[in-house]
Structure formats: C-alpha cells, structure tokens
Write a protein that holds these residues in place. Structure first.
Motif, short mmCIF file in Angstrom:
data_model
loop_
_atom_site.label_atom_id
_atom_site.label_comp_id
_atom_site.label_asym_id
_atom_site.label_seq_id
_atom_site.Cartn_x
_atom_site.Cartn_y
_atom_site.Cartn_z
N LEU A 207 8.63 67.08 132.60
CA LEU A 207 7.45 66.94 133.47
C LEU A 207 6.95 68.31 133.90
O LEU A 207 5.74 68.59 133.86
CB LEU A 207 7.80 66.10 134.69
CG LEU A 207 6.67 65.90 135.71
CD1 LEU A 207 5.47 65.19 135.08
CD2 LEU A 207 7.17 65.12 136.93
N ALA A 208 7.86 69.19 134.28
CA ALA A 208 7.47 70.55 134.66
C ALA A 208 6.80 71.27 133.49
O ALA A 208 5.80 71.99 133.68
CB ALA A 208 8.70 71.32 135.14
N LEU A 211 3.21 70.32 133.03
CA LEU A 211 2.32 70.76 134.11
C LEU A 211 2.51 72.25 134.36
O LEU A 211 2.87 72.67 135.47
CB LEU A 211 2.60 69.97 135.39
CG LEU A 211 2.36 68.45 135.33
CD1 LEU A 211 2.98 67.76 136.53
CD2 LEU A 211 0.87 68.16 135.25
N PRO A 212 2.26 73.09 133.35
CA PRO A 212 2.55 74.53 133.50
C PRO A 212 1.76 75.20 134.62
O PRO A 212 2.23 76.18 135.20
CB PRO A 212 2.18 75.10 132.12
CG PRO A 212 1.19 74.12 131.56
CD PRO A 212 1.65 72.79 132.04
N ASP A 213 0.58 74.68 134.92
CA ASP A 213 -0.24 75.25 135.98
C ASP A 213 -0.30 74.34 137.21
O ASP A 213 -1.18 74.49 138.06
CB ASP A 213 -1.67 75.51 135.46
CG ASP A 213 -1.68 76.49 134.30
OD1 ASP A 213 -0.99 77.52 134.40
OD2 ASP A 213 -2.35 76.20 133.28
N GLY A 214 0.62 73.39 137.28
CA GLY A 214 0.64 72.48 138.41
C GLY A 214 -0.41 71.39 138.29
O GLY A 214 -1.11 71.26 137.29
N LEU A 215 -0.50 70.57 139.33
CA LEU A 215 -1.48 69.48 139.35
C LEU A 215 -2.38 69.63 140.57
O LEU A 215 -1.98 70.20 141.58
CB LEU A 215 -0.77 68.12 139.36
CG LEU A 215 0.14 67.79 140.55
CD1 LEU A 215 -0.62 67.16 141.71
CD2 LEU A 215 1.28 66.88 140.13
N SER A 216 -3.58 69.10 140.45
CA SER A 216 -4.50 69.11 141.60
C SER A 216 -4.69 67.71 142.16
O SER A 216 -5.13 67.55 143.30
CB SER A 216 -5.85 69.70 141.19
OG SER A 216 -6.42 68.99 140.10
N ALA A 230 5.83 64.47 142.71
CA ALA A 230 4.54 64.97 142.27
C ALA A 230 4.11 66.17 143.13
O ALA A 230 3.59 67.17 142.60
CB ALA A 230 3.49 63.87 142.35
N LEU A 231 4.36 66.10 144.42
CA LEU A 231 3.94 67.19 145.31
C LEU A 231 4.67 68.50 145.02
O LEU A 231 4.13 69.58 145.28
CB LEU A 231 4.16 66.80 146.77
CG LEU A 231 2.99 66.09 147.46
CD1 LEU A 231 3.36 65.69 148.88
CD2 LEU A 231 1.73 66.96 147.47
N THR A 232 5.88 68.42 144.47
CA THR A 232 6.58 69.66 144.13
C THR A 232 5.85 70.41 143.02
O THR A 232 6.04 71.62 142.87
CB THR A 232 8.03 69.40 143.69
OG1 THR A 232 8.05 68.64 142.47
CG2 THR A 232 8.80 68.66 144.76
N LEU A 259 8.67 60.44 154.03
CA LEU A 259 7.81 61.44 153.40
C LEU A 259 8.22 62.81 153.89
O LEU A 259 8.55 62.99 155.07
CB LEU A 259 6.34 61.18 153.74
CG LEU A 259 5.74 59.88 153.23
CD1 LEU A 259 4.29 59.73 153.72
CD2 LEU A 259 5.77 59.82 151.72
N ASN A 260 8.21 63.79 153.02
CA ASN A 260 8.57 65.15 153.36
C ASN A 260 7.37 65.84 153.99
O ASN A 260 6.51 66.40 153.29
CB ASN A 260 9.03 65.89 152.09
CG ASN A 260 9.55 67.27 152.39
OD1 ASN A 260 9.18 67.90 153.37
ND2 ASN A 260 10.42 67.76 151.51
N ALA A 261 7.30 65.77 155.30
CA ALA A 261 6.13 66.30 156.00
C ALA A 261 5.97 67.81 155.77
O ALA A 261 4.85 68.32 155.66
CB ALA A 261 6.23 66.00 157.50
#
Length: 337
Positions: A207-208, A211-216, A230-232, A259-261
């Motif tokens: 998965l990483a 998503l080499p440039d992350g997700l928006s 997903a947030l990581t 949820l990780n606030a």
C-alpha cells in the motif's frame, strides 16, 4: 404472491437458513400510492445490520410476516397518483423482498428505462452509486491533482467511487480489496491504477508503495482502524469521507472504534461523515450526470445476479460473507410481460 421474510429474530450475521419465502396476499393499492410489480431487487450490506435492529434506528421486520427490507426497481401495475400511470418504471428504497409492493407516492421515483439497463437503477444508478457520487463530488470535492484511496473497492460503492474520482480529474486512484479476483475486477474493469490485496502477506508495505506521494482523499467503507491507516499515508489537509463501518455490522456491540485525534490534527485532516439519505433529493441530478458516463463507457459496473425470489437468501449469505462478485441483484420477474 411470494414474500421473503425472517423465520425468526436474528442476533448474528444472517445466513440463508434464517429466511423463508412464504405466500402472502397481494396488497391493495394505497391512497396516494401505487402497486408495483417488482422486477429487480437490490441486496445491500447494511440490511444485515438492519435485520438486527441496529441500522439508523430502523426496526427489523416481523418474522414470518414482514418483508425483508431492500430497494427495488419495478413497474407500476395500479396507480392512485396523478403523476404515475400503469406501465411506468419506478425505483423505491421501501419495496423489500416481495413480488408486489404497495408504496405511497413519497417512496417512489419515476425512472427512465432508456438511459441504462434497468438493473443499473438497483446499483450504479441506485443507492450505491448515489453514495459514491455524494462522497466524491459533494463532500471530498475531488479534482485535478488528487490521489484517492478507497477500501472495499470491489464493491458497488467503492468501485463507483474510484471511477467517479477519475472522471472528476483525480491523478491516481488506489483501491484495497480482498483476494486476487476482486483486485482484478478493481483494476481491469473499474480502471484503478492499483489494488492492494489486504489478505496477502505484506500488504501494508505494498500500500505504501502504491502511494509514493501520499493521498489527498480517502473514502472509508470498512472501519475506523482502516481510516486511521489511510491517514498515515495522507498529505497535509487531506479529506476523508467516512461512509461505512461494515467491519462492525455483525459484532456483538455497536462500533466503539477509537480515532487517533493526534493524527487527525497533525495531518490537518477534514473528515466528513456520509449518510446517503441526505442526498436523496439530488438523486435525479446524479442520474442526469452519471447515465451519459455509462453510455460512453467511462462508468462500468459488475453484477452478481440471481433469478427468482427463492434465490435471494443464498445470494444474501454470499454478500454477508463478502463472496459476491459485483452488485448483488435478484431478478424477481421478467422485465417484459
């Protein structure tokens, strides 16, 4: 007429043996309503939770009497509504597992059978498609430059999410699904750039890599744990649409996911909860936009079909266990009589 009902109350993930197909009297046409011959019946994951009385406060059907809930596409056979006549085609979220439905006017939408195959109004032009469109265009507002991640990507919601994101200009669309067959559907039919098989060893590393440039943008169908994963991978100011918690539909208690606030704050993330009911008034707007996409081949869909109401319990059990391949639809009766 035939009617699908529960044999008994259920407190577990429903299986085919929990259902019965019984004979019931044909209902009378209601005042300011219609009688509809059911042609296509939609089977959807949320119904498994509703059968236990745990979906949006909606009651479970009465065993051996009430019809199992379900959206239908059908044809009017009697009308007491000026705007609808015999022979008109309609869609309703209130029809259920029965060969003939008595529906009041506020619970039916007239549809045009010429814009797409009729069964599409149970899936890609039905509630799953509206859900995807609402999340991508109205909440996340996907456009050029976006990288979008969606889980349960082989399902009718997830598969439509990725395709609409692409149509709206997303640069990259990545899915998560279970098993090579479902991942092949995601990439080969729905056209995602990549699909990660969460059942395979080392899938989080892959998965990483996808998503080499992350997700928006991420579209969450499964659980809060997956949303946090997903947030990581999120860029700063990412947008997340929280649509479903299918992972908790059949647990002993309601979802209690934390949820990780700190992660949300650190990413400056904007999270939006999606309940498709809010967008029912815009259904015709969605169809007007999406039907040409189907005609042009930009928006594809897959269906897992069964024929006859008697086959609904087995297909529903497959759906509950994630064994369906595409949108689960039961063809209850022929389109033409």
């Amino acid at each position: 007429m035939k009617l699908g009902t529960l044999k008994h109350t259920v407190d577990h993930k429903p299986v085919a043996g929990d259902f019965a197909i019984i004979e019931a009297p044909v209902p009378a046409c209601p005042e300011n309503g219609v009688l509809v011959r059911t042609v296509h019946l939609s089977l959807d994951p949320y119904v498994g939770s509703r059968l236990r009385g745990r979906h949006m406060g909606e009651a479970a059907p009465e065993p051996m009497k009430g019809a199992i809930p379900g959206a239908i596409v059908g044809q009017v056979i009697e009308s007491r509504v000026p705007s609808l006549k015999e022979g008109d085609w309609v869609q309703s979220m209130e029809g259920g597992w029965q060969e003939v439905c008595a529906l009041t006017a506020e619970h039916v939408r007239k549809i045009d059978p010429s814009v797409a195959p009729l069964a599409a109004h149970a899936g890609v032009l039905g509630m799953p498609g509206l859900t995807a469109w609402s999340g991508i265009t109205q909440l996340a507002k996907v456009g050029a430059g976006d990288t979008v991640l969606v889980d349960a990507a082989a399902g009718p919601v997830g598969g439509t999410v990725g395709q609409i994101a692409r149509i709206k200009g997303a640069d990259r669309v990545v899915g998560i699904a279970g098993g090579p067959e479902k991942c092949a559907l995601v990439t080969d039919t729905y056209g995602f750039d990549a699909c990660i098989d969460y059942k395979a060893e080392g899938w989080k590393d892959r998965l990483a890599e996808a998503l080499p440039d992350g997700l928006s943008v991420f579209f969450e169908n499964v659980s809060a744990d997956m949303a946090m994963l997903a947030l990581t991978h999120a860029r700063i100011y990412a947008r997340g649409v929280l649509c479903g918690l299918v992972d908790a539909y059949h647990t002993e208690t309601q979802s209690q996911h934390p949820l990780n606030a700190g992660l949300i704050i650190g990413k400056r993330a904007q999270l939006s909860g999606l309940v498709v009911y809010d967008f029912y008034p815009r259904w015709d707007e969605y169809i007007a936009e999406a039907a040409p996409w189907i005609t042009s081949g930009q928006l594809k869909f897959a269906e897992d079909r069964a024929a006859g109401l008697e086959e609904a319990p087995a297909l529903f059990e497959r759906l509950m266990n994630g064994k369906n391949k595409g949108k689960a639809v039961v063809t209850v009766a022929p389109e033409s009589v």
